[in-house]
Design an enzyme around this catalytic site. Sequence first.
Site, PDB file in Angstrom:
ATOM      1  N   HIS A 144      -7.530  -4.066   9.412  1.00 52.81           N
ATOM      2  CA  HIS A 144      -6.912  -2.764   9.150  1.00 52.81           C
ATOM      3  C   HIS A 144      -7.800  -1.561   9.452  1.00 52.81           C
ATOM      4  CE1 HIS A 144      -3.631  -5.064   7.557  1.00 52.81           C
ATOM      5  NE2 HIS A 144      -2.984  -3.992   7.139  1.00 52.81           N
ATOM      6  N   ASN A 157      -7.200  -6.291   3.828  1.00 53.96           N
ATOM      7  CA  ASN A 157      -7.350  -5.289   4.883  1.00 53.96           C
ATOM      8  C   ASN A 157      -7.914  -5.873   6.175  1.00 53.96           C
ATOM      9  OD1 ASN A 157      -6.487  -2.953   3.424  1.00 53.96           O
ATOM     10  ND2 ASN A 157      -8.359  -3.134   2.215  1.00 53.96           N
ATOM     11  N   GLU A 216      -8.641  -3.045  -6.119  1.00 51.14           N
ATOM     12  CA  GLU A 216      -9.463  -3.346  -4.944  1.00 51.14           C
ATOM     13  C   GLU A 216     -10.941  -3.105  -5.167  1.00 51.14           C
ATOM     14  OE1 GLU A 216      -7.581  -2.474  -1.165  1.00 51.14           O
ATOM     15  OE2 GLU A 216      -9.529  -2.070  -0.297  1.00 51.14           O
ATOM     16  N   HIS A 243      -6.134   1.190  11.579  1.00 49.58           N
ATOM     17  CA  HIS A 243      -5.938   2.580  11.140  1.00 49.58           C
ATOM     18  C   HIS A 243      -6.523   3.558  12.166  1.00 49.58           C
ATOM     19  CE1 HIS A 243      -5.400   1.358   6.645  1.00 49.58           C
ATOM     20  NE2 HIS A 243      -4.362   1.075   7.395  1.00 49.58           N
ATOM     21  N   ARG A 248      -9.433  -8.080  -3.301  1.00 48.23           N
ATOM     22  CA  ARG A 248      -8.233  -7.491  -2.705  1.00 48.23           C
ATOM     23  C   ARG A 248      -8.513  -6.868  -1.336  1.00 48.23           C
ATOM     24  NH1 ARG A 248      -3.325  -3.744  -5.224  1.00 48.23           N
ATOM     25  NH2 ARG A 248      -2.303  -3.497  -3.215  1.00 48.23           N
ATOM     26  N   HIS A 285       2.776  -0.123  12.622  1.00 52.77           N
ATOM     27  CA  HIS A 285       1.590  -0.541  11.878  1.00 52.77           C
ATOM     28  C   HIS A 285       1.175  -1.973  12.251  1.00 52.77           C
ATOM     29  CE1 HIS A 285      -1.305  -1.048   8.716  1.00 52.77           C
ATOM     30  NE2 HIS A 285      -0.580  -1.970   8.118  1.00 52.77           N
ATOM     31  N   ARG A 320       3.794  13.083 -13.722  1.00 52.40           N
ATOM     32  CA  ARG A 320       2.625  12.215 -13.963  1.00 52.40           C
ATOM     33  C   ARG A 320       2.955  10.725 -13.938  1.00 52.40           C
ATOM     34  NH1 ARG A 320       1.055  15.962 -18.147  1.00 52.40           N
ATOM     35  NH2 ARG A 320      -0.285  17.556 -17.242  1.00 52.40           N
ATOM     36  N   LYS A 353       0.025  -0.288  -3.776  1.00 54.87           N
ATOM     37  CA  LYS A 353      -0.656   0.705  -2.928  1.00 54.87           C
ATOM     38  C   LYS A 353       0.401   1.630  -2.345  1.00 54.87           C
ATOM     39  CE  LYS A 353      -4.937  -1.227  -1.140  1.00 54.87           C
ATOM     40  NZ  LYS A 353      -5.675  -1.514   0.116  1.00 54.87           N
ATOM     41  N   LYS A 358      -0.196 -12.611  -2.118  1.00 55.05           N
ATOM     42  CA  LYS A 358      -0.488 -11.227  -2.471  1.00 55.05           C
ATOM     43  C   LYS A 358      -0.421 -11.020  -3.988  1.00 55.05           C
ATOM     44  CE  LYS A 358      -0.209  -6.528  -1.210  1.00 55.05           C
ATOM     45  NZ  LYS A 358       0.134  -5.552  -0.170  1.00 55.05           N
ATOM     46  N   GLU A 376       1.288  -9.066  10.044  1.00 53.17           N
ATOM     47  CA  GLU A 376       0.776  -9.174   8.669  1.00 53.17           C
ATOM     48  C   GLU A 376       0.842 -10.629   8.192  1.00 53.17           C
ATOM     49  OE1 GLU A 376      -0.806  -6.885   7.089  1.00 53.17           O
ATOM     50  OE2 GLU A 376      -0.013  -4.894   7.544  1.00 53.17           O
TER      51      GLU A 376
END
Lengths: 368, 368
Positions: free
Chosen positions: A250, A247, A239, A254, A243, A267, A123, A145, A229, A187
């Site tokens: 992105h 993206n 987010e 993706h 935030r 990426h 956990r 993330k 960041k 990026e």
Amino acid sequence: MTQHLNTRVLNVDLGTRSYPIRIGARLLADPASYRELHGRPLKLITDHNVAAQYLAPVCAALKLSDADVLSLPPGEATKSWAKVEQVLDWLLEHRLPRDGVLVALGGGVIGDLAGFVAAIYQRGIDFTQIPTTLLAQVDSSVGGKTGINHARGKNMIGAFHQPRLVISDLATLSSLSRRELLSGMAEVIKYAMLGDADFFGWLEHNLDPLLALDGNRLAEVVERCCAMKAQIVAADERESGRRALLNLGHTFAHAIETHSGYGQWLHGEAVAVGLCMACNLSVRLGWLGEDEAQRCIALVRRAGLPTTPPADMTVDDFHEHMQLDKKVQGGKLRLILMRSIGEAVVSADFTPELLDDTLSRFCRIEAK
Amino acid sequence: MTQHLNTRVLNVDLGTRSYPIRIGARLLADPASYRELHGRPLKLITDHNVAAQYLAPVCAALKLSDADVLSLPPGEATKSWAKVEQVLDWLLEHRLPRDGVLVALGGGVIGDLAGFVAAIYQRGIDFTQIPTTLLAQVDSSVGGKTGINHARGKNMIGAFHQPRLVISDLATLSSLSRRELLSGMAEVIKYAMLGDADFFGWLEHNLDPLLALDGNRLAEVVERCCAMKAQIVAADERESGRRALLNLGHTFAHAIETHSGYGQWLHGEAVAVGLCMACNLSVRLGWLGEDEAQRCIALVRRAGLPTTPPADMTVDDFHEHMQLDKKVQGGKLRLILMRSIGEAVVSADFTPELLDDTLSRFCRIEAK
């Protein structure tokens, strides 16, 4: 590159989950870099390429033996359900206790995978990032993330789980392949486009020395991006708002990565195309000036990054993959779009027709 | 049992993650029970046994079609890595968006599995618990502990992820098998032992009507246990302190379940033995009076629950499985032990010899 830069420490301010990012040259071989980890049970995961270069000094600094290390194949395909299971089995076989720490030595793939494993092992246990690529140092190692890919979508399985420590050794950047370096630059350009017009101008002026691995300028890039960041993450960890701006490009990216099969495109290469597509749609909306869009696309192109999607990708392919985007809300796709260089917004205020115009424009270009 | 009890609402106070627990008869067929979910995309998971009894009314109340439901085999073996993958594949195939809600209809197994899937699907989505067993209503549906088992240890993979809503329909308790009802009673006895001496006395006086499914008394049990759990979770969500007390008996219990293969022993049956073992060690430490220990063990026995571990289990088996317990800290096992009925403590203040004495005593009893 210059090896004697001073170490700089940034802090990600998240209350009891705050953590330092140490940025400097030759940090990974220095036991002092890891002082928070002293005396704690540690396990480390890395990939075969990174292991060949950096595993020995890191193990020496952390006093790890072979049994404490698991090395995985490099590449995006390692961000998989099967690899998460493999790492969990290995941790349980070696009985890492709940007060142990999982260390990620590598690029974004290893960091995202290790972070996710740390999020769900017993956990949640502590983890530490030692990013060894530009992309990981400026972006993926910071902010918590974590996750893996699914055949139906990139990063579809994961968790928010902050590291306890990030060690960015700038010396590792000098050994990156050209392709990996450029992937990270995508990026970097993203940060400038979404939130810092001055930085964008600085990148336009300093791109050539950056691509020539000028140490001082790379250090400045890592620091500026991490600082931006850290600030955004501290204000909006999960987010729910600002935030999402990180993206930019992105959702398109993706779709490209999911369509192509993970690992065909890096990426950052997909993000580069996504930035150009976001500019295009922003111009169609009348939000971004054509001249500003051209500056953005020109910078992406000058960096040697792609500006168009894979030749076999259709408008329908984009629609299929974008439908599952995590930013879909109330059945409506939201995108990060540009108001000007240095100012991005999250918006669903575009018609399906305008989005189709952008998709057609980019898919047609390559189809010719 | 009585069907016209008033609905009672408890609140788990966790700031922005606070949520209500609605307790009452015939709630699951009532659309008003689910008013928070109105208009949101929903998917539901359940098991075959529960589906046969309650799926139709729940689907009617939530306006779900067959395509919105995934039914899994009943039993602890469903809390597995393979089943998590199956549920994730199914959610992605059916494109549940990030603002959707996963509903768990069933006992602790379905609740723990669904909660874990919700924790990692698209980095975390909302979920709702509709517990249909006594064990799930008094314990596992509240508090956000989610997870699955691993061959090397129970609940070794998981996350803290709070539900947004818990609907405890007391009418479901009347259809439980005897074995399931008793399994839940073990957790009820645990609550009394660890934190409420008055409740313990009440249980001693009311055990027979409870086991005869007296509706008012069962309602009181569910409310008292949920209220205690809600208070403990609100004060210590991530188990850095007091929340660990809820694990009274559980380190022994998890060893039994891991040893036996998941599903052979019901969780509460193993907990019952663990409670007796915790009492025994507490007496050896001089912390708990022999008379109090005997009252606890007598109540467990009167409830028809086991008081000794599986016949084939050795002291070494216990050691092997307890070594991986999540409460191990700095290499040292911590256990929840008793100071008196109604007062438990987390402690590592026992010698290995005393623990061995307890283990030998319990393993010998059965070996005879």
